[in-house]
Design an enzyme around this catalytic site. Sequence first.
Site, PDB file in Angstrom:
ATOM      1  N   ASP A 423      -1.693 -14.600  -4.842  1.00 49.53           N
ATOM      2  CA  ASP A 423      -2.342 -13.451  -5.461  1.00 49.53           C
ATOM      3  C   ASP A 423      -2.714 -13.794  -6.901  1.00 49.53           C
ATOM      4  O   ASP A 423      -1.994 -14.515  -7.581  1.00 49.53           O
ATOM      5  CB  ASP A 423      -1.437 -12.218  -5.426  1.00 49.53           C
ATOM      6  CG  ASP A 423      -0.220 -12.356  -6.328  1.00 49.53           C
ATOM      7  OD1 ASP A 423       0.515 -13.356  -6.197  1.00 49.53           O
ATOM      8  OD2 ASP A 423      -0.016 -11.466  -7.170  1.00 49.53           O
ATOM      9  N   SER A 424      -3.856 -13.270  -7.346  1.00 49.11           N
ATOM     10  CA  SER A 424      -4.316 -13.419  -8.728  1.00 49.11           C
ATOM     11  C   SER A 424      -4.410 -14.894  -9.107  1.00 49.11           C
ATOM     12  O   SER A 424      -5.165 -15.641  -8.495  1.00 49.11           O
ATOM     13  CB  SER A 424      -3.393 -12.637  -9.661  1.00 49.11           C
ATOM     14  OG  SER A 424      -3.939 -12.522 -10.952  1.00 49.11           O
TER      15      SER A 424
END
Length: 760
Positions: A423-424
């Site tokens: 994620d991210s």
Amino acid sequence: MDLRTMTQSLVTLAEDNMAFFSSQGPGETARRLSGVFAGVREQALGLEPALCRLLSVAHLFDLDAETPANGYRSLVHTARCCLAHLLHKSRYVASNRRSIFFRTSHNLAELEAYLAALTQLRALAYYAQHLLAANQPGGLFFDGDEGLIAEFLREYVTLHKGCFYGRCLGFQFTPAIRPFLQTISIGLVSFGEHYKRNETGLGVAASSLFTSGRFAIDPELRGTEFERIIQNLDVHFWKAFWNITEIEVLSSLANMTSATVRVSRLLSLPPEAFEMPLTADPKLTVTISPPLAHSGPGPVLVRLISYDLREGQDSESLSSLVKSEGPRSLELRPRPQQAPRSQSLVVHIHGGGFVAQTSKSHEPYLKSWAQELGVPILSIDYSLAPEAPFPRALEECFYAYCWAVKHCALLGSTGERICLAGDSAGGNLCFTVSLRAAAYGVRVPDGIMAAYPATMLQSTSSPSRLLSLMDPLLPLSVLTKCVSAYAGGETEEHSDSDQKALGMMGLVRRDTALLFRDLRVGASSWLHSFLDLSGHKSHTSSVPTAESMRRSVSEAALAQPEGPLGTDSLKSLTLHDLSLRGSSETSNTPELSVSAETLGPSTPSDVNFLVGPDDAPEAAKAQEELSTKDRGCGVRSSFPEGFHPRRSSQGTTRMPFCSSPIVKNPFMSPLLASDSMLQSLPPVHIVACALDPMLDDSVMFARRLRGLGKPVTLRVVEDLPHGFLSLATLCRETRQAAAQCVECIRLILAQPAPPAAPPV
């Protein structure tokens, strides 16, 4: 209710309330209420045409008709949320203004706050029009030269932001998220006060969440302090604040609400080189060296999570790698029978802006994944910036990924299907690890699941990045500080006044930053090679020991002694030789897999951000319809005469605009990778947030892959902020969004790769 009808209704109510309060005499409160409704009327009438123009062309920037999402749509949606709130409040005032129970001061304060927000949103709409006029047809990122980009960003960051962090905090998100955001904002401003007094311990940080009553009862004060913090405090503050969840008390509470797993062990992978077979010819191997950048060889920490105890997970070989976590360390509980090895494995890379958090922060939802998917998960704890800037994190993640592929039996898996998930910042590293695996010619994962990934780290702007003005979790100044730290540029010294305010701890942080700056300067030789466009550097027959400590894995591999092409041992073959041999012996060897050129930035001709041929004429026509005024080079010329947005009162913003060539490296900004590099990626599944400043990163990356005929899906969740995976247990909406991520991983693990779509 459509935008035009909503605006007309709001204007009618504003005029009615304005007339009423104007007739109430010369009192200060009545005058302010009348002025507020006059301002609402003016801003609504000015905003509506700009939003309609953006909405009329927004469809040109979607991935496809089934995925209507991009920064222009998000900006219009956010403005509609603000208009809807003002419409609701105006109706309430019109119905209750004569009542003796009418809370005049409260309603006035809320109306003034949302009027300020509406004014700033109008400015963002004009900025979006400027981007629409300046960019190439179909492009979402600002295409001007670096001078224009810097001018645009400096102008943008002078806008007032405090109104979005007080009474209007999180108005654009689902209501269930807003109490959490309020708690975070109160904790942040309180933590900022402790930070100024050099009380930076995590215990103090936790207590600050519960000792900040004045910020809870005074939204305007909280908004002002929030704006000051995000503009002026350095990346070390954000690293400390984001790591609050790692303290013993909070992490224990999080684990109490998460799934119970049989295995959760922190492993330390020794920095030892090993061999990996080439996918083009398994008889040939390539040496995977340990991470070397900046600090030399060192162990890589990973966390193994498994819902069931599987074969291999209690072996002596794996137990020898276990790293103690103190009293929190989880031991394997006795079990009558082991489960067989899973056919699949998930390799996870956590987010945190490249500067904060570890697998411990993400352990709660990873445990849920392990339970739902029934497969082992290996989460990588890579070194963090600014102490370990690019490419250290990439090297460690690539090393850990290759180790997992080679030793999957120890992890309780046969390795038939491997998924990379992150994620991210972790999503960024998933893409770059896959690109690096292809560059080395080793096995790439069977698929990638990236949640709200960052694919463009160059200092630029896009419609969705404009949303960072109001995003409490991802403000633009914080984004730029994280990127600057990852790029090796977060070494600026504080002023004398700052040093006095920070005291001894501030000086320690400064001296530590200077130390790592010196290390980075000493490593400049391999950085220049990493960025070299020509890729024609001669290979040396020997490498000095001191220098090898400061070189990346990729350069070390490229600099191995040349040997005859007739042997199968990598020790007598360079990667360039393998490229020549692979291309002559096998037709399916990717050109990228062993090409030195891939380690440098892509040339502009290799990167195509344009829309497909069917949409190009419509996009070009839409841009031609923009007025000459919109096309002006000056950023302030984006505003119509007489409109003046509110400016920040916090003085000059300390925001480093990273202009280093390294941010254009495709292993740092995968959106800038050449077509030939992106062709090597496996099927990609992206889960993005409609209100995330990083939305355009996902949309443009998916469009590039779709244009190349690569299998790619893009799912966009509504009304949730960046980082929803860490909030998975907070409300129904976050649970549903997290379930979409699990579904994408399940598709990768359960099904063979889908056929590639025809190029657009």
